[in-house]
Every structure is written in structure tokens, then in C-alpha cells.
Design a protein around this motif. Structure first.
Motif, mmCIF file in Angstrom:
data_model
loop_
_atom_site.group_PDB
_atom_site.id
_atom_site.type_symbol
_atom_site.label_atom_id
_atom_site.label_comp_id
_atom_site.label_asym_id
_atom_site.label_seq_id
_atom_site.Cartn_x
_atom_site.Cartn_y
_atom_site.Cartn_z
ATOM 1 N N SER A 150 0.813 -1.213 0.000
ATOM 2 C CA SER A 150 0.000 0.000 0.000
ATOM 3 C C SER A 150 0.846 1.262 0.000
ATOM 4 N N ILE A 151 2.048 1.194 0.569
ATOM 5 C CA ILE A 151 2.907 2.377 0.602
ATOM 6 C C ILE A 151 3.293 2.810 -0.809
ATOM 7 N N ILE A 152 3.431 1.845 -1.725
ATOM 8 C CA ILE A 152 3.793 2.172 -3.106
ATOM 9 C C ILE A 152 2.642 2.873 -3.804
ATOM 10 N N THR A 153 1.434 2.364 -3.644
ATOM 11 C CA THR A 153 0.277 2.976 -4.294
ATOM 12 C C THR A 153 0.002 4.365 -3.728
ATOM 13 N N GLU A 154 0.161 4.529 -2.423
ATOM 14 C CA GLU A 154 -0.090 5.832 -1.825
ATOM 15 C C GLU A 154 0.961 6.847 -2.253
ATOM 16 N N LEU A 155 2.221 6.423 -2.298
ATOM 17 C CA LEU A 155 3.260 7.335 -2.786
ATOM 18 C C LEU A 155 3.017 7.707 -4.237
ATOM 19 N N PHE A 156 2.560 6.751 -5.026
ATOM 20 C CA PHE A 156 2.231 7.026 -6.426
ATOM 21 C C PHE A 156 1.155 8.104 -6.531
ATOM 22 N N LEU A 157 0.102 7.980 -5.735
ATOM 23 C CA LEU A 157 -0.980 8.964 -5.764
ATOM 24 C C LEU A 157 -0.511 10.331 -5.289
ATOM 25 N N LEU A 158 0.220 10.364 -4.176
ATOM 26 C CA LEU A 158 0.636 11.646 -3.609
ATOM 27 C C LEU A 158 1.654 12.359 -4.497
ATOM 28 N N ILE A 159 2.610 11.607 -5.033
ATOM 29 C CA ILE A 159 3.613 12.230 -5.901
ATOM 30 C C ILE A 159 2.961 12.776 -7.158
ATOM 31 N N TYR A 160 2.057 12.000 -7.747
ATOM 32 C CA TYR A 160 1.378 12.472 -8.952
ATOM 33 C C TYR A 160 0.570 13.736 -8.663
ATOM 34 N N ARG A 161 -0.116 13.755 -7.524
ATOM 35 C CA ARG A 161 -0.901 14.925 -7.157
ATOM 36 C C ARG A 161 -0.008 16.135 -6.928
ATOM 37 N N PHE A 162 1.125 15.934 -6.267
ATOM 38 C CA PHE A 162 1.995 17.050 -5.948
ATOM 39 C C PHE A 162 2.693 17.608 -7.177
ATOM 40 N N ILE A 163 2.820 16.833 -8.239
ATOM 41 C CA ILE A 163 3.398 17.364 -9.474
ATOM 42 C C ILE A 163 2.575 18.536 -9.980
ATOM 43 N N PHE A 164 1.259 18.383 -10.006
ATOM 44 C CA PHE A 164 0.386 19.450 -10.490
ATOM 45 C C PHE A 164 0.378 20.632 -9.525
ATOM 46 N N ILE A 165 0.422 20.337 -8.229
ATOM 47 C CA ILE A 165 0.434 21.421 -7.243
ATOM 48 C C ILE A 165 1.707 22.257 -7.380
ATOM 49 N N LEU A 166 2.852 21.597 -7.517
ATOM 50 C CA LEU A 166 4.115 22.323 -7.661
ATOM 51 C C LEU A 166 4.162 23.102 -8.969
ATOM 52 N N MET A 167 3.634 22.535 -10.036
ATOM 53 C CA MET A 167 3.603 23.249 -11.306
ATOM 54 C C MET A 167 2.728 24.487 -11.213
ATOM 55 N N ASN A 168 1.603 24.387 -10.511
ATOM 56 C CA ASN A 168 0.717 25.533 -10.335
ATOM 57 C C ASN A 168 1.393 26.608 -9.483
ATOM 58 N N MET A 169 2.064 26.192 -8.410
ATOM 59 C CA MET A 169 2.783 27.144 -7.571
ATOM 60 C C MET A 169 3.883 27.848 -8.357
ATOM 61 N N ALA A 170 4.653 27.063 -9.100
ATOM 62 C CA ALA A 170 5.746 27.650 -9.882
ATOM 63 C C ALA A 170 5.219 28.628 -10.927
ATOM 64 N N GLY A 171 4.075 28.293 -11.545
ATOM 65 C CA GLY A 171 3.485 29.215 -12.523
ATOM 66 C C GLY A 171 3.055 30.524 -11.904
ATOM 67 N N GLN A 172 2.462 30.477 -10.718
ATOM 68 C CA GLN A 172 2.042 31.705 -10.042
ATOM 69 C C GLN A 172 3.231 32.564 -9.640
ATOM 70 N N ILE A 173 4.288 31.921 -9.122
ATOM 71 C CA ILE A 173 5.488 32.677 -8.752
ATOM 72 C C ILE A 173 6.143 33.287 -9.981
ATOM 73 N N LEU A 174 6.179 32.535 -11.073
ATOM 74 C CA LEU A 174 6.799 33.036 -12.303
ATOM 75 C C LEU A 174 6.049 34.241 -12.854
ATOM 76 N N ILE A 175 4.730 34.196 -12.830
ATOM 77 C CA ILE A 175 3.938 35.338 -13.297
ATOM 78 C C ILE A 175 4.199 36.563 -12.429
ATOM 79 N N SER A 176 4.284 36.355 -11.123
ATOM 80 C CA SER A 176 4.557 37.466 -10.216
ATOM 81 C C SER A 176 5.938 38.066 -10.473
#
Length: 255
Positions: A150-176
Motif C-alpha cells: 500500500s505504501i507504493i500505491t499511496e506514494l504514487f498517488l501523492l507524488i502524482y498529485r503534488f506534481i500538479f500542485i508544484l507546477m501551479n505554484m511555480a506558474g504563479q510565482i513566475l507570473i509574479s
């Protein structure tokens, strides 16, 4: 990444059983890695492209964009194999003279490089067949059914989710930063880039802590539970997959 995630939910093969798509992908990938037929490589490339375009309904412009990535990286990877530097070429080598040195293109290296290049493209197209038609919850379902920890599946879900979150954060900082002329010169661009990385690390840490507290407040006990979809096997899909495998095996034998 956003395009891939969007297409995985909006394609016409979305409701097909994920195990069928995984079986087809692994079969094509195994043939691409184990066989050496140029005809087989071409057939798999054409087959996957047509399935994604005609059957799944993925627009051609996105397919061309996605296929261009392995084409470019494959060319960069194969180039050192095909091209060599020497001062004493043989009569069997294609030679380009640049004064004190020359570039050679040995015939055996050209064939080996072309085979490796097609293998890279075929493997990438096989993976596209899975990731462009199967969203992340379906992939999590497959990992769970394969009895992975289960640790593998949960890490898979969390890492995939955080990719989009980090990309969104980086885009907002870059625009600023751009609105404040942070990239008007090389020195300012370098300083802005360092500030972007530092801010991104700090924000991602804070967000991860907040996410963990939110999970605990919702009864998190060490496992993330997702609802399974209403998956149904299709005998016609299995018959079609078997037909494709048999046809490709025959093509590899005679090709």
C-alpha cells in the motif's frame, strides 16, 4: 502533464477495463524490447497511433506533440552510437573530414542505431497507449489488484498529485516575478530563478504539512481509500488483443 491528465479522462476508451489496457500495453512493450524486426517496430507505431487517434479520439495535434518528445530524446541518445570521431577512417566508413579529425558513420552502427531508435519510439508509444487512456485512479486500482504494498500505491498517488500542485505554484510565482521585471537581464533572471526555487521548496513543505493535517482530520489511519469504478471485462476486446498479438508475432517471424 496537464494535457496527459486531461486526455486520460476525456478519451473514448476511458470506460474500458484498465486490466485490458495494461495487458495490451505490456504485450506491445515486450515485443518492442525482445524483437528486432523493423517491420514489427513500424507496425506497433502505426497500430498505437491509430488506436489513440481513431479509437480513443485523441486529437492529432496532441499526438504529434507527445510523439515528438521521444523522437527528440531518442535521436540525442542514438547519435553518439551512430557517429564516431577518428583520424584514420576505413574504406567501409562514411567519412566527413574537418581537418585534423573527421566524423565516421560505420554501417553496422547505423543499423544498430536505427534499431535502437525505433525501439525507443515503439516503447514510448506503447506507454502512451496506457497513460493517455487510463486516469490515475484506474492505475491505482491496477496496482492494488497486483498486490503491491500500500505504501507504493499511496506514494504514487501523492507524488502524482503534488506534481500538479508544484507546477501551479511555480506558474504563479513566475507570473509574479515577470510582472516585476524579474527576468529583464541574465543576472536578474538568475536571482529570480534562485528565489523561485527557494520559495517553491518552502511552499511545498508548508502545503505537505497542511495536507497531512487535513488527512488526519478526516480519519486517515495510514491508508488512502479510493472508490473503485464500475469496471467490466469485454470478450470482444480480449479477442481483438489476441488477434493483434498473433498478427504481430507472425509479422515479426516473416519480417
Amino acid at each position: 502533464m496537464f494535457i496527459i491528465d486531461k486526455l486520460s479522462y476525456q478519451n473514448r476508451l476511458r470506460q474500458a477495463h484498465p486490466a485490458e489496457k495494461l495487458l495490451f500495453t505490456l504485450g506491445l512493450l515486450s515485443m518492442a524490447l525482445l524483437c528486432n524486426s523493423f517491420a514489427l517496430f513500424a507496425a506497433i507505431l502505426i497500430l498505437t497511433f491509430l488506436i489513440l487517434w481513431q479509437r480513443a479520439g485523441v486529437p492529432v495535434k496532441y499526438l504529434i506533440l507527445l510523439y515528438s518528445l521521444p523522437c527528440l530524446f531518442g535521436f540525442i541518445s542514438v547519435l553518439p552510437i551512430v557517429v564516431g570521431i577518428t583520424t584514420t577512417p576505413t574504406e567501409y566508413d562514411t567519412f566527413l573530414n574537418f581537418g585534423t579529425f573527421g566524423l565516421i558513420f560505420p554501417e553496422e552502427n547505423l543499423a544498430r542505431g536505427l534499431q535502437l531508435y525505433l525501439r525507443i519510439l515503439t516503447s514510448a508509444s506503447s506507454f502512451y497507449l496506457l497513460i493517455l487512456t487510463t486516469p490515475v485512479p484506474d492505475l491505482e486500482y491496477l496496482l492494488r489488484k497486483l498486490r503491491l504494498p500500500s505504501i507504493i500505491t499511496e506514494l504514487f498517488l501523492l507524488i502524482y498529485r503534488f506534481i500538479f500542485i508544484l507546477m501551479n505554484m511555480a506558474g504563479q510565482i513566475l507570473i509574479s516575478q515577470r510582472s516585476r521585471l524579474g527576468y529583464r537581464s541574465f543576472s536578474s533572471s538568475w536571482n529570480s530563478f534562485k528565489q523561485l526555487i527557494a520559495s517553491l521548496l518552502a511552499r511545498s513543505y508548508i502545503y505537505s504539512q497542511n495536507s497531512y493535517q487535513a488527512l488526519l482530520s478526516r480519519g486517515y489511519n495510514g491508508r488512502i481509500h479510493l472508490l473503485d469504478g464500475d469496471y467490466k471485462y469485454s470478450l470482444s476486446n480480449f479477442a481483438w488483443i489476441v488477434f493483434c498479438f498473433i498478427s504481430l508475432i507472425i509479422l515479426n517471424y516473416y519480417g
